[in-house]
Design a protein around this motif. Structure first.
Motif, short mmCIF file in Angstrom:
data_model
loop_
_atom_site.label_atom_id
_atom_site.label_comp_id
_atom_site.label_asym_id
_atom_site.label_seq_id
_atom_site.Cartn_x
_atom_site.Cartn_y
_atom_site.Cartn_z
N ASN A 1 0.81 -1.22 0.00
CA ASN A 1 0.00 0.00 0.00
C ASN A 1 0.84 1.28 0.00
OD1 ASN A 1 0.88 -0.40 2.66
ND2 ASN A 1 -0.98 0.47 3.55
N LYS A 2 2.18 1.17 0.13
CA LYS A 2 3.08 2.34 0.14
C LYS A 2 3.89 2.47 -1.15
CE LYS A 2 2.52 3.48 4.55
NZ LYS A 2 1.81 4.65 4.94
N ARG A 3 3.89 1.43 -1.96
CA ARG A 3 4.78 1.38 -3.13
C ARG A 3 4.54 2.50 -4.14
NH1 ARG A 3 4.30 -5.13 -3.67
NH2 ARG A 3 5.51 -5.56 -1.79
N ALA A 4 3.29 2.83 -4.38
CA ALA A 4 2.98 3.90 -5.35
C ALA A 4 3.51 5.24 -4.86
CB ALA A 4 1.48 3.97 -5.60
N GLN A 5 3.54 5.45 -3.56
CA GLN A 5 4.07 6.69 -2.99
C GLN A 5 5.60 6.69 -2.99
OE1 GLN A 5 1.61 5.96 0.70
NE2 GLN A 5 1.86 8.18 0.82
N VAL A 6 6.18 5.56 -2.70
CA VAL A 6 7.62 5.45 -2.52
C VAL A 6 8.38 5.50 -3.84
CG1 VAL A 6 9.45 3.84 -1.80
CG2 VAL A 6 7.48 4.24 -0.32
N LYS A 7 7.85 4.88 -4.88
CA LYS A 7 8.59 4.77 -6.13
C LYS A 7 9.02 6.12 -6.70
CE LYS A 7 8.94 2.43 -10.51
NZ LYS A 7 8.44 1.32 -11.33
N PRO A 8 8.13 7.13 -6.80
CA PRO A 8 8.60 8.41 -7.35
C PRO A 8 9.64 9.11 -6.47
CG PRO A 8 6.24 8.53 -6.80
CD PRO A 8 6.69 7.13 -6.57
N ILE A 9 9.56 8.88 -5.17
CA ILE A 9 10.55 9.48 -4.26
C ILE A 9 11.92 8.85 -4.50
CG2 ILE A 9 11.23 9.71 -1.83
CD1 ILE A 9 8.15 9.74 -1.21
N LEU A 10 11.96 7.53 -4.57
CA LEU A 10 13.23 6.84 -4.82
C LEU A 10 13.76 7.15 -6.21
CD1 LEU A 10 12.63 3.35 -3.16
CD2 LEU A 10 13.73 5.37 -2.19
N LYS A 11 12.87 7.27 -7.18
CA LYS A 11 13.28 7.60 -8.55
C LYS A 11 13.90 9.00 -8.59
CE LYS A 11 13.25 7.24 -13.12
NZ LYS A 11 14.60 7.19 -13.62
N LYS A 12 13.32 9.93 -7.84
CA LYS A 12 13.86 11.29 -7.79
C LYS A 12 15.26 11.29 -7.18
CE LYS A 12 12.78 15.96 -6.29
NZ LYS A 12 11.83 16.82 -5.58
N LEU A 13 15.45 10.50 -6.11
CA LEU A 13 16.78 10.39 -5.50
C LEU A 13 17.78 9.79 -6.48
CD1 LEU A 13 15.77 9.19 -1.94
CD2 LEU A 13 16.76 11.40 -2.53
N GLN A 14 17.35 8.75 -7.17
CA GLN A 14 18.20 8.11 -8.18
C GLN A 14 18.58 9.10 -9.27
OE1 GLN A 14 16.18 5.05 -10.42
NE2 GLN A 14 18.10 4.08 -11.02
N ASP A 15 17.60 9.84 -9.76
CA ASP A 15 17.85 10.80 -10.84
C ASP A 15 18.72 11.97 -10.40
OD1 ASP A 15 16.30 9.22 -12.49
OD2 ASP A 15 14.52 10.51 -12.38
N SER A 16 18.74 12.26 -9.10
CA SER A 16 19.55 13.38 -8.61
C SER A 16 21.02 12.99 -8.40
CB SER A 16 18.97 13.95 -7.31
OG SER A 16 19.11 13.02 -6.26
N PHE A 17 21.30 11.70 -8.38
CA PHE A 17 22.68 11.28 -8.09
C PHE A 17 23.71 11.79 -9.09
CE2 PHE A 17 26.35 8.47 -8.06
CZ PHE A 17 26.77 8.69 -6.76
N PRO A 18 23.45 11.77 -10.40
CA PRO A 18 24.48 12.29 -11.32
C PRO A 18 24.92 13.72 -11.01
CG PRO A 18 22.86 11.06 -12.55
CD PRO A 18 22.32 11.19 -11.13
N GLN A 19 23.97 14.56 -10.59
CA GLN A 19 24.33 15.94 -10.23
C GLN A 19 25.21 15.95 -8.98
OE1 GLN A 19 20.98 18.57 -9.69
NE2 GLN A 19 22.25 20.20 -8.86
N VAL A 20 24.87 15.12 -8.01
CA VAL A 20 25.69 15.01 -6.79
C VAL A 20 27.08 14.51 -7.16
CG1 VAL A 20 25.96 13.79 -4.59
CG2 VAL A 20 23.72 14.66 -5.25
N ALA A 21 27.14 13.49 -7.99
CA ALA A 21 28.43 12.92 -8.40
C ALA A 21 29.29 13.98 -9.08
CB ALA A 21 28.21 11.72 -9.32
#
Length: 168
Positions: A50-70
């Motif tokens: 019941n939390k997966r739909a909420q969690v996926k975009p948050i984790l995706k955003k963190l994943q997508d932000s990593f190249p900028q951090v790197a």
């Protein structure tokens, strides 16, 4: 004469061994991204359904932000040593992801991981899967640490310490 020939063979043999040791091939720990999302998808599956739909975009955003951090800390992307550095850095309490901290960790992992020949047997897709999970976990922990530093909460601090210990 036969003793001399035998001695020459020994010297040639040990010379060849010395060359083999000094010219060891470094394993390839980088990969070309193939667009698969299995690393992200499998992490999302760790959450209650019941939390997966909420969690996926948050984790995706963190994943997508990593190249900028790197880029900001001067480490490469699509490199398993960088993923490992992200997860380890994220697991430590009260450490920001900066170049004076991240670069040495990434370089240390690069040297160690390049000596593991099994990485050459892995496909780019397999490497990306591991990398994605490491950077998502690392970014999740790092962002959580940062938020907790801004608004300290003893319970959150304890949970982050426990999560960091588990990861390490």
């Amino acid at each position: 004469m036969s003793k001399k020939t035998s001695s020459n063979k020994k010297n040639t043999s040990s010379s060849t061994s010395a060359k083999t040791v000094t010219s060891t091939k470094k394993a390839k720990i980088t990969f070309k991204p193939d667009g698969n999302t299995k690393g992200l998808d499998d992490l999302v599956l760790q959450y209650p359904s019941n939390k997966r739909a909420q969690v996926k975009p948050i984790l995706k955003k963190l994943q997508d932000s990593f190249p900028q951090v790197a880029r900001s800390v001067g480490i490469p992307t699509n490199d398993l040593s960088t993923g490992m550095a992200a997860v380890v850095a994220g697991a430590y309490n009260n450490v920001s992801l900066n170049d004076s901290y991240m670069k040495p960790i990434a370089n240390q992992f690069k040297e160690a991981m390049q000596s593991v020949s099994e990485f050459d047997k892995m496909s780019d897709s397999q490497k990306k899967y591991i990398y994605d999970q490491m950077i998502i976990i690392g970014m999740t922990l790092a962002v959580s640490q940062s938020e907790n530093q801004q608004n300290p909460n003893a319970k959150t601090t304890a949970q982050l310490r426990q999560a960091g210990k588990k990861v390490l």
